[in-house]
Design an enzyme around this catalytic site. Structure first.
Site, mmCIF file in Angstrom:
data_model
loop_
_atom_site.group_PDB
_atom_site.id
_atom_site.type_symbol
_atom_site.label_atom_id
_atom_site.label_comp_id
_atom_site.label_asym_id
_atom_site.label_seq_id
_atom_site.Cartn_x
_atom_site.Cartn_y
_atom_site.Cartn_z
ATOM 1 N N CYS A 44 -10.708 13.975 4.295
ATOM 2 C CA CYS A 44 -11.490 15.072 4.872
ATOM 3 C C CYS A 44 -11.565 16.262 3.921
ATOM 4 O O CYS A 44 -11.695 17.403 4.345
ATOM 5 C CB CYS A 44 -10.899 15.500 6.207
ATOM 6 S SG CYS A 44 -11.029 14.239 7.478
ATOM 7 N N ALA A 97 -9.382 3.513 -2.010
ATOM 8 C CA ALA A 97 -8.818 3.333 -3.356
ATOM 9 C C ALA A 97 -8.293 4.682 -3.854
ATOM 10 O O ALA A 97 -8.851 5.729 -3.504
ATOM 11 C CB ALA A 97 -9.888 2.807 -4.307
ATOM 12 N N TYR A 142 0.840 -1.193 0.000
ATOM 13 C CA TYR A 142 0.000 0.000 0.000
ATOM 14 C C TYR A 142 0.887 1.260 0.000
ATOM 15 O O TYR A 142 1.812 1.384 0.821
ATOM 16 C CB TYR A 142 -0.957 0.013 1.202
ATOM 17 C CG TYR A 142 -1.620 1.366 1.337
ATOM 18 C CD1 TYR A 142 -2.531 1.794 0.370
ATOM 19 C CD2 TYR A 142 -1.280 2.248 2.354
ATOM 20 C CE1 TYR A 142 -3.087 3.058 0.433
ATOM 21 C CE2 TYR A 142 -1.840 3.511 2.427
ATOM 22 C CZ TYR A 142 -2.745 3.909 1.463
ATOM 23 O OH TYR A 142 -3.289 5.177 1.521
ATOM 24 N N SER A 175 -9.812 17.674 -2.654
ATOM 25 C CA SER A 175 -10.856 18.409 -3.376
ATOM 26 C C SER A 175 -10.737 19.909 -3.110
ATOM 27 O O SER A 175 -11.118 20.719 -3.955
ATOM 28 C CB SER A 175 -12.250 17.882 -3.053
ATOM 29 O OG SER A 175 -12.516 18.027 -1.697
ATOM 30 N N ASP A 195 -0.685 17.575 -0.620
ATOM 31 C CA ASP A 195 -0.484 16.711 0.552
ATOM 32 C C ASP A 195 0.591 17.176 1.535
ATOM 33 O O ASP A 195 0.330 17.209 2.721
ATOM 34 C CB ASP A 195 -0.181 15.282 0.088
ATOM 35 C CG ASP A 195 -0.418 14.251 1.182
ATOM 36 O OD1 ASP A 195 -1.280 14.487 2.052
ATOM 37 O OD2 ASP A 195 0.243 13.204 1.181
ATOM 38 N N LYS A 253 -9.223 17.268 1.574
ATOM 39 C CA LYS A 253 -7.997 18.007 1.306
ATOM 40 C C LYS A 253 -7.727 18.140 -0.197
ATOM 41 O O LYS A 253 -7.517 19.241 -0.706
ATOM 42 C CB LYS A 253 -6.857 17.260 1.980
ATOM 43 C CG LYS A 253 -5.564 17.977 1.972
ATOM 44 C CD LYS A 253 -4.738 17.366 3.079
ATOM 45 C CE LYS A 253 -3.302 17.693 2.971
ATOM 46 N NZ LYS A 253 -2.503 16.526 3.316
#
Ligand code: SPV
Ligand code: MN
Length: 627
Positions: A275, A390, A223, A279, A292, A277
């Site tokens: 939460c 995903a 991941y 978008s 990020d 971020k």
């Protein structure tokens, strides 16, 4: 180069690879590579420079190794992680501490000597039968004060390929910095793989972070959040290094908010995962620098920020053409290099995710294998078509809303900083702090959020998550808060601090705002930063005037924003705010080794203001009452 190391490297990587490596004048780097090739013992080694052919080799290896599947759309591939390897593994992500040194309870630590032994035992010969990819990247823009070189060894071509899309190539930066480079080092192995090419030995999944030698070890996981070493793993090393040198590493987006007369004001924003971020960073009519991680430095009395990355490892759930037009468009552009992970693949090799436009396909393959609607896992839980966590991996460089400063070595001047969490009942949708320390303490250091699918464990539990950075801290919490407070000192232009809450609910349990309302909050913040809007003082901060919002809702969304909506959304909720202060105080009183007196004083003053207002106006105070 030491002869012993040269011989070893020659034997393992051959003339061609060695020639590439010799361009970098850094014996410590050569030694590190030699050590871990010996230890992890891969069959083959590929040294990847910034040359297009080298990068192509990695991209093709991901498909050749069956870690990625080519989709119908050109440039698009799909990767699956193991069914139980779908999120960050907080439990096994550990900061290694020398004997006698401690971090706060909320940060997982382990004894350095024991953990190093354990992880070296697990990783001995772990790459046998595989090829290792040796990659060089640069966090932050190259040729800049912000540049942070990183070397990654990984036996996963998916990881190495993802990093290509997400990070700036750094081989030439290593050449430039030579033996002066203070690089970070990451060693990753997906471990033994099953027939789906996913990590098999999840019980031996480990992510160990060694601050002393600036090395991260990650094994038996694929991941991205556990393996893309340059993301949250290097972030912990950077937080530690920055704390010694007076700069910050924050879990923050960076965006350009476009105000009147072509004015662009840069805002950074910290949000826990899932939460809103990405978008926010992708709001249409604004421009994105990063979604990020940001490095922040003070320069000539201003705060400057850069995006540590150049791509996006974004959450795909819920992306639809109406709410997220830019992302939706990017995800449907042929030729754009995109790695989808853990979505549903239909028999015609197209992808579907929860919340995408159109109907749920009748069958396909997803992270659980063959899938049809209603499929359940071994615990009887329904398996959704795509995993909630995903993701898609895509470069920002080709996006229509990319800000022109993405690679500017100087970064952008920060006008405002935003903190937001998933909060159903306490904070108003947008609010400005009274000043820097009030903002850092009551907004950043008091951030709480309801847990999501981005980390393993139960969802929907309200948790303390200061600056949305708690998961990534590698220094004591008190020291981190102090670093933030000190950062705001001696500035000519101090960024304003705001909080936002996209998740506030009414008495009926329904959200009080639509997803797109956030566009208005950013336009309001832009006006405040530039002293173009008034505000109402409340006990917890400064909120917008109704008339300003009414105008902005019309201008930005062509929406008639009613007074009733405003009152519902901006009512100060005294009992909830008081309860929050008690929760936060408790965290700092009981679980923090070195809390700051200023923190308690600031929270106490806020409590006093809330109690006074309660006495005068009652528990729920409509904004107009305070105007
Ligand atoms: C997050 O979870 O905050 C992410 C994705 O941005 S991860 O790489 O998993 O950290
Ligand atoms: Mn993140």
């Amino acid at each position: 180069m030491d002869n012993k190391i040269k011989d070893l490297l020659q034997k393992r990587i051959g003339e061609k690879g060695l020639k590439k490596l010799m361009r970098i004048d850094n014996p410590g780097l050569h030694q590190f590579i030699a050590k871990y090739i010996e230890h992890c013992n891969p069959d083959k080694v590929f040294i990847c420079t910034d040359a297009p052919d080298d990068i192509k080799y990695i991209r093709e290896a991901a498909v050749r190794n069956k870690e990625e599947i080519e989709l119908a759309t050109k440039g698009h591939t799909l990767h699956f992680d193991a069914y139980k390897d779908q999120a960050r593994d907080k439990e096994h992500t550990v900061i290694l501490m020398p004997k006698g040194r401690k971090l706060d309870k909320a940060i997982r630590t382990g004894d350095r000597d024991e953990c190093l032994k354990e992880v070296h035992d697990i990783m001995e010969d772990i790459m046998k039968g595989k090829e290792v990819y040796v990659r060089f990247f640069c966090l932050g823009p190259t040729n800049s004060e912000f540049s942070q070189p990183v070397i990654q060894l990984t036996d996963s071509a998916y990881v190495a390929h993802s990093e290509d899309i997400l990070y700036r190539q750094g081989f030439e930066e290593f050449v430039r910095q030579g033996n002066k480079a203070r690089f970070f080092k990451i060693v990753h192995s997906a471990g033994e793989l099953d027939e789906r090419m996913t990590s098999k030995n999840l019980e031996k999944r480990r992510v160990y972070i060694d601050l002393e030698d600036d090395i991260v070890y990650s094994c038996n996981t694929q991941y991205g959040g556990n393996t893309i070493g340059l993301k949250k793993l290097a972030m912990r090393l950077a937080i530690h290094r920055g704390s010694k040198e007076g700069w910050l590493t924050e879990h923050m987006l960076v965006m350009g908010v476009h105000g009147p007369n072509n004015r662009v004001t840069y805002i950074t924003g910290a949000f826990p995962s899932l939460c809103g971020k990405t978008s926010t960073a992708m709001l249409d009519n604004e421009t994105i620098v990063g979604d990020d991680i940001a490095y922040l430095r003070k320069k000539n009395g201003e705060v400057r920020a850069v995006n540590v990355e150049k791509g996006m490892f974004g959450i795909i759930m819920g992306i639809n053409s109406e709410d997220d037009p830019i992302q939706y468009n990017t995800l449907h552009t042929p030729g754009e290099e995109i790695i989808f992970s853990n979505v549903l693949m239909t028999p015609d090799k197209r992808v579907y995710w929860i919340g995408k436009d159109g109907d749920v396909p009748p069958k396909g393959i997803n992270h659980s294998g063959e899938w049809t609607p209603g499929k359940k896992d071994d615990k009887g839980n329904e398996i959704t078509p795509s995993h909630k966590n995903a993701r898609f991996t895509v470069s920002l460089e080709h996006m229509q809303n990319i800000d022109p400063t993405l690679h500017d070595p100087k970064g952008v001047v920060v006008g405002g900083m935003v903190y937001g969490g998933r909060d159903s009942d306490t904070c108003v949708p947008v609010e400005e702090a009274f000043d820097w320390s009030h903002g850092i303490i009551t907004k950043g250091a008091s951030l709480e959020s309801e847990t999501t699918a981005a980390t393993l464990g139960q969802e929907g539990v309200r948790k303390f998550n200061l600056m949305s950075n708690l998961d990534f801290l590698s220094i004591p919490i008190g020291k981190y808060i102090k670093a933030n407070l000190d950062f705001g000192k001696d500035l000519r232009k101090t960024p304003r601090i705001f909080s936002v809450n996209y998740f506030l609910k009414g008495k009926d349990g329904k959200f009080l705002n639509e997803k797109t309302d956030k566009k208005v909050w950013y336009k309001w913040m832009e006006l405040r930063i530039n002293k173009n809007a008034e505000a109402i003082d409340t006990p917890t901060g400064r909120i917008p005037l109704y008339d300003d919002l009414k105008r902005l809702f019309k201008e930005v969304l062509n929406k008639d924003y009613s007074k009733a909506e405003y009152i519902k959304q901006f009512t100060v909720r005294i009992p909830e705010n008081l309860a929050k202060i008690e929760r936060i105080k408790k965290v700092y009183e009981t679980d923090t080794i070195d809390p700051l007196p200023l923190l308690f004083e600031t929270l106490e003053s806020q409590k006093k203001r809330l109690l006074e207002a309660q006495k005068k106006h009652g528990d729920y105070i409509a904004p107009d009452t305070l105007a």
